[in-house]
Design a protein around this motif. Structure first.
Motif, PDB file in Angstrom:
ATOM      1  N   ILE A  24       7.598  16.552  -6.419  1.00 18.06           N
ATOM      2  CA  ILE A  24       6.315  15.948  -7.352  1.00 18.06           C
ATOM      3  C   ILE A  24       7.350  15.855  -8.808  1.00 18.06           C
ATOM      4  N   GLY A  25       7.337  14.481  -9.209  1.00 22.09           N
ATOM      5  CA  GLY A  25       7.989  14.316 -10.381  1.00 22.09           C
ATOM      6  C   GLY A  25       8.418  12.851 -10.215  1.00 22.09           C
ATOM      7  N   TYR A  26       9.250  12.520 -11.117  1.00 22.97           N
ATOM      8  CA  TYR A  26       9.798  11.111 -11.388  1.00 22.97           C
ATOM      9  C   TYR A  26      11.294  11.114 -11.018  1.00 22.97           C
ATOM     10  N   ASN A  27      11.906  10.310 -10.008  1.00 19.25           N
ATOM     11  CA  ASN A  27      13.336  10.604  -9.589  1.00 19.25           C
ATOM     12  C   ASN A  27      13.852   9.075  -8.765  1.00 19.25           C
ATOM     13  N   GLU A  28      14.273   8.342  -9.967  1.00 13.23           N
ATOM     14  CA  GLU A  28      14.869   7.227  -9.467  1.00 13.23           C
ATOM     15  C   GLU A  28      15.777   7.156  -8.345  1.00 13.23           C
ATOM     16  N   ALA A  77      13.277   1.546 -20.172  1.00 12.23           N
ATOM     17  CA  ALA A  77      12.065   2.592 -19.920  1.00 12.23           C
ATOM     18  C   ALA A  77      11.213   2.140 -18.928  1.00 12.23           C
ATOM     19  N   LYS A  78      10.919   2.750 -17.838  1.00 11.24           N
ATOM     20  CA  LYS A  78       9.953   2.443 -16.806  1.00 11.24           C
ATOM     21  C   LYS A  78       9.026   3.552 -16.337  1.00 11.24           C
ATOM     22  N   ALA A  79       7.826   3.122 -16.105  1.00 12.44           N
ATOM     23  CA  ALA A  79       6.855   4.004 -15.272  1.00 12.44           C
ATOM     24  C   ALA A  79       6.409   3.410 -14.346  1.00 12.44           C
ATOM     25  N   GLY A  80       6.627   2.175 -13.817  1.00 16.24           N
ATOM     26  CA  GLY A  80       6.302   1.573 -12.542  1.00 16.24           C
ATOM     27  C   GLY A  80       6.516   0.177 -12.538  1.00 16.24           C
ATOM     28  N   GLY A  81       6.054  -0.537 -11.663  1.00 17.34           N
ATOM     29  CA  GLY A  81       6.492  -2.093 -11.370  1.00 17.34           C
ATOM     30  C   GLY A  81       6.670  -2.860 -12.620  1.00 17.34           C
ATOM     31  N   LEU A  82       5.768  -2.678 -13.770  1.00 15.12           N
ATOM     32  CA  LEU A  82       6.045  -3.572 -14.933  1.00 15.12           C
ATOM     33  C   LEU A  82       7.260  -3.406 -15.415  1.00 15.12           C
ATOM     34  N   GLY A  83       8.037  -2.176 -15.441  1.00 17.70           N
ATOM     35  CA  GLY A  83       9.276  -2.103 -15.793  1.00 17.70           C
ATOM     36  C   GLY A  83      10.369  -2.923 -15.091  1.00 17.70           C
ATOM     37  N   ASP A  84      10.145  -2.836 -13.845  1.00 19.46           N
ATOM     38  CA  ASP A  84      11.142  -3.438 -12.735  1.00 19.46           C
ATOM     39  C   ASP A  84      11.086  -4.928 -13.094  1.00 19.46           C
ATOM     40  N   VAL A  85       9.731  -5.583 -13.293  1.00 13.40           N
ATOM     41  CA  VAL A  85       9.587  -7.203 -13.483  1.00 13.40           C
ATOM     42  C   VAL A  85      10.107  -7.467 -14.833  1.00 13.40           C
ATOM     43  N   GLY A 115       5.461   6.799  -5.160  1.00 14.08           N
ATOM     44  CA  GLY A 115       4.420   6.402  -6.198  1.00 14.08           C
ATOM     45  C   GLY A 115       3.747   7.125  -7.008  1.00 14.08           C
ATOM     46  N   ARG A 116       2.936   6.485  -7.847  1.00 12.80           N
ATOM     47  CA  ARG A 116       1.885   7.272  -8.868  1.00 12.80           C
ATOM     48  C   ARG A 116       1.031   7.892  -7.837  1.00 12.80           C
ATOM     49  N   LEU A 117       0.591   9.276  -8.120  1.00  6.77           N
ATOM     50  CA  LEU A 117      -0.381   9.998  -7.331  1.00  6.77           C
ATOM     51  C   LEU A 117      -1.755   9.584  -8.058  1.00  6.77           C
ATOM     52  N   GLY A 152       2.800  -4.798  -6.068  1.00  5.79           N
ATOM     53  CA  GLY A 152       3.433  -3.763  -5.079  1.00  5.79           C
ATOM     54  C   GLY A 152       4.876  -4.258  -5.094  1.00  5.79           C
ATOM     55  N   LEU A 153       5.777  -3.241  -5.544  1.00  3.48           N
ATOM     56  CA  LEU A 153       7.153  -3.681  -5.312  1.00  3.48           C
ATOM     57  C   LEU A 153       7.831  -2.794  -4.022  1.00  3.48           C
ATOM     58  N   ASN A 154       7.350  -1.641  -3.929  1.00  2.00           N
ATOM     59  CA  ASN A 154       7.781  -0.565  -3.218  1.00  2.00           C
ATOM     60  C   ASN A 154       8.052  -1.144  -1.735  1.00  2.00           C
ATOM     61  N   GLN A 155       6.882  -2.147  -1.441  1.00  2.00           N
ATOM     62  CA  GLN A 155       7.043  -2.485   0.162  1.00  2.00           C
ATOM     63  C   GLN A 155       8.221  -3.484   0.188  1.00  2.00           C
ATOM     64  N   GLU A 174      -5.794   4.636  -7.400  1.00  2.74           N
ATOM     65  CA  GLU A 174      -5.442   3.270  -6.902  1.00  2.74           C
ATOM     66  C   GLU A 174      -4.564   3.290  -5.777  1.00  2.74           C
ATOM     67  N   LYS A 175      -3.755   4.181  -5.980  1.00  2.00           N
ATOM     68  CA  LYS A 175      -2.831   4.188  -4.685  1.00  2.00           C
ATOM     69  C   LYS A 175      -3.256   4.963  -3.469  1.00  2.00           C
ATOM     70  N   ALA A 176      -4.649   5.415  -3.593  1.00  2.00           N
ATOM     71  CA  ALA A 176      -5.164   6.261  -2.613  1.00  2.00           C
ATOM     72  C   ALA A 176      -4.404   7.436  -2.147  1.00  2.00           C
ATOM     73  N   MET A 228      15.263   7.297  -0.527  1.00  2.00           N
ATOM     74  CA  MET A 228      13.971   7.462   0.474  1.00  2.00           C
ATOM     75  C   MET A 228      13.939   5.946   1.105  1.00  2.00           C
ATOM     76  N   TYR A 229      14.029   4.919   0.151  1.00  2.00           N
ATOM     77  CA  TYR A 229      13.899   3.461   0.931  1.00  2.00           C
ATOM     78  C   TYR A 229      15.051   3.308   1.822  1.00  2.00           C
ATOM     79  N   ALA A 230      16.269   3.741   1.461  1.00  2.00           N
ATOM     80  CA  ALA A 230      17.278   3.687   2.551  1.00  2.00           C
ATOM     81  C   ALA A 230      17.243   4.617   3.791  1.00  2.00           C
TER      82      ALA A 230
HETATM   83  P1  ADP Z   1       2.863   0.616  -9.864  1.00  2.00           P
HETATM   84  O1  ADP Z   1       3.638  -0.480 -10.939  1.00  2.00           O
HETATM   85  O2  ADP Z   1       1.464   0.351  -9.913  1.00  2.00           O
HETATM   86  O3  ADP Z   1       3.338   1.939 -10.288  1.00  2.00           O
HETATM   87  P2  ADP Z   1       4.694  -0.794  -7.953  1.00  2.00           P
HETATM   88  O4  ADP Z   1       4.909  -0.773  -6.559  1.00  2.00           O
HETATM   89  O5  ADP Z   1       4.530  -2.128  -8.580  1.00  2.00           O
HETATM   90  O6  ADP Z   1       3.588   0.296  -8.452  1.00  2.00           O
HETATM   91  O7  ADP Z   1       6.098  -0.371  -8.761  1.00  2.00           O
HETATM   92  C1  ADP Z   1       6.313   1.164  -8.527  1.00  2.00           C
HETATM   93  C2  ADP Z   1       7.848   1.189  -9.035  1.00  2.00           C
HETATM   94  O8  ADP Z   1       7.997   2.601  -9.594  1.00  2.00           O
HETATM   95  C3  ADP Z   1       8.762   1.195  -7.965  1.00  2.00           C
HETATM   96  O9  ADP Z   1      10.026   0.798  -8.478  1.00  2.00           O
HETATM   97  C4  ADP Z   1       8.848   2.734  -7.328  1.00  2.00           C
HETATM   98  O10 ADP Z   1      10.173   2.712  -6.711  1.00  2.00           O
HETATM   99  C5  ADP Z   1       8.965   3.342  -8.751  1.00  2.00           C
HETATM  100  N1  ADP Z   1       8.095   4.705  -8.655  1.00  2.00           N
HETATM  101  C6  ADP Z   1       7.034   5.041  -8.474  1.00  2.00           C
HETATM  102  N2  ADP Z   1       6.955   6.205  -8.693  1.00  2.00           N
HETATM  103  C7  ADP Z   1       8.358   6.819  -8.722  1.00  2.00           C
HETATM  104  C8  ADP Z   1       8.770   8.408  -8.526  1.00  2.00           C
HETATM  105  N3  ADP Z   1       7.872   9.344  -8.716  1.00  2.00           N
HETATM  106  N4  ADP Z   1      10.045   8.462  -8.619  1.00  2.00           N
HETATM  107  C9  ADP Z   1      10.919   7.253  -8.740  1.00  2.00           C
HETATM  108  N5  ADP Z   1      10.317   5.971  -8.868  1.00  2.00           N
HETATM  109  C10 ADP Z   1       8.984   5.784  -8.708  1.00  2.00           C
END
Ligand code: ADP
Length: 455
Positions: A352-356, A14-22, A295-297, A379-382, A300-302, A362-364
């Motif tokens: 608009i939405g979450y799409n892994e 389960a992942k909503a953002g960077g916390l999940g990745d780490v 990212g999250r709209l 920040g992990l995206n960078q 914080e993310k401006a 997009m990164y590629a």
């Molecule tokens: P935060 O944890 O503050 O949201 P981070 O940069 O630490 O920001 O981590 C964001 C993670 O969430 C990255 O893996 C990014 O690719 C992912 N992510 C954020 N929003 C989306 C989205 N809408 N769809 C897919 N992945 C997303």
């Protein structure tokens, strides 16, 4: 050394953002280094839960919320993630579709923490470290030190890692009955500004506190959503440790989510092929620089200044740049970003939405990744962008400052700016468009950034 990570998120469960990745990656690498790292998290109703095999590890009762509640600990049978993964189920509280966003989130996460501690209290031995991540788990140090039922575990060392100090899990004192009975002389440890503040409590009670970058720790002493004094007072136990990325998951050579795999040597062709896929899908000119935001709209993310910044950039660059957005969050910003795609067809689009999968593509396929964040703990995206040869365009804050070197500086591979403002963003997009014009230099820069070790 046995380390128990306690978290609300863990990729790919389960992942909503960077916390999940780490939390998804760190234990795997700790195990490779010889530790015994395990993860315990709530049992949400996720795809990962349905697709894997589980065994019941423990069933118990704990007290909280004015009642005894039953909880069940299940364990993933085959260690597929490279570490032992435990999920805690509490009937009616945790088995939900989403991670957060319910009215009873406070009760859910306090009950989760109590269940974790109760489960650990039944072990034959004690773990060497309990590693708590963010406010959802930050009451654990207090619970094991000061709640009568568990204080026999008070000497187990605890670490609280702050992935984001904006969210602190505030609870009213009227909700204090969710926490099992504690030594009332210690109530001050729970309190911050006449509320129960789990994050503040974690900072006070943990043996060590870490933040996810060095610069973020320094910034928290000045701006921490009300906890500045606490960070100054507790600075002796706080340390900044920069997050790393999981190079196995984020590898352009093997990534199953992207259309065309590529290595550093095939950078030119690889980027071009992946960009073509995005341009076909979203109606862009492949010859123009493509800037993306993922990212999250939220403020914080401006994200609120993205619409104006994108419009200003398209006008200023006379249409010589395209933008693609992927994100979800503030409904008003979502609506603005969505409706703009009608006004700038061929130059701008948004999902608009979450799409892994799309995020990986997009990164590629992008040339530049925009991160104008007001606050960015790490920040992990960078770092993902760099791994896929996409130039980060970032505001100089928190972890962005610690990981991106401006192209104007020796060895640079990114674009940095100081203010989360339309002017600074537009100016930086101008620098990006200029950098794009020199393809030879751009490819050199891409090669350099792909080889930066952000593990
Ligand atoms: P935060 O944890 O503050 O949201 P981070 O940069 O630490 O920001 O981590 C964001 C993670 O969430 C990255 O893996 C990014 O690719 C992912 N992510 C954020 N929003 C989306 C989205 N809408 N769809 C897919 N992945 C997303």
């Amino acid at each position: 050394m046995e380390i128990i990570h306690v978290s609300a998120e863990c990729y790919p469960v389960a992942k909503a953002g960077g916390l999940g990745d780490v939390v998804g990656a760190l234990p795997k690498y700790q195990n490779k280094l010889g530790s015994i790292a395990k993860v315990v998290m709530p049992m949400y109703r996720t795809k990962f839960l349905m697709e894997n095999e589980w065994v019941v590890d423990f069933k118990g009762y704990a007290y909280g919320g004015g009642r005894d509640f039953e909880y069940t600990v299940i364990k993933e049978r085959y260690n597929t993630l490279g570490y032992d993964l435990y999920l805690i189920d509490i009937n009616g509280l945790l088995d939900r579709e989403k991670i957060y966003g319910y009215d009873d989130d406070t009760e859910r996460f306090v009950a989760f923490q109590v269940a974790v501690v109760d489960w650990l209290s039944h072990w034959q031995h004690r773990p060497d470290v309990i590693h708590c991540h963010d406010h959802h788990t930050a009451l654990i140090p207090f619970i094991i030190q000061h709640c009568y039922a568990y204080s026999f575990m008070a000497n187990v060392p605890t670490v609280v890692t702050i992935h984001n100090a904006q969210y602190q899990g505030w609870m009213g004192w009227y909700q204090s009955y969710y926490i099992p009975a504690w030594d009332s002389w210690k109530s001050g440890l729970l309190d911050w500004n006449k509320n129960i503040n789990p994050l503040a409590c974690g900072i006070k009670c943990a043996a060590k506190v870490t933040t996810v970058s060095w610069s973020y720790l320094e910034e928290l002493k000045v701006s921490a959503n009300g906890l500045e004094n606490l960070f100054n007072y507790e600075k002796g136990k706080c340390v900044g440790i920069l997050n790393g990325i999981d190079n196995d998951v984020w590898d352009p050579v093997t990534d199953n989510y992207i259309a065309s795999n590529f290595s550093v040597k095939q950078i030119k062709e690889g980027k071009r092929a992946n960009k073509q896929v995005l341009c076909d899908q979203f109606n862009f000119d492949v010859h123009k620089p493509l800037v993306v935001f993922i990212g999250r709209l939220v403020g914080e993310k401006a994200a609120d200044i993205l619409p104006d910044s994108i419009m200003a950039s398209i006008y200023t660059m006379q249409g010589n740049v395209s933008f693609l957005i992927l994100g979800s969050g503030d409904p008003h910003v979502e609506w603005q970003l969505q409706s703009m795609s009608n006004h700038f067809p061929g130059y701008y689009n948004a999902v608009i939405g979450y799409n892994e999968k799309l995020s990986h593509q997009m990164y590629a396929g992008a040339d530049f990744l925009l991160m104008p964040s007001r606050v960015e703990p790490c920040g992990l995206n960078q770092m993902y962008a760099m791994r896929y040869g996409t130039v980060p365009v970032v505001r100089s804050t928190g972890g962005l400052k610690d990981t991106v070197i401006d192209i104007g500086d020796p060895g640079g591979y990114g674009i940095r700016f100081n203010h989360a403002s339309v002017t600074d963003i537009t100016y930086s997009i101008g620098r990006a468009v200029d950098a794009y014009a020199n393809q030879k230099n751009l490819n050199k820069m891409r090669k350099r950034m792909m080889q930066v070790d952000n593990r």
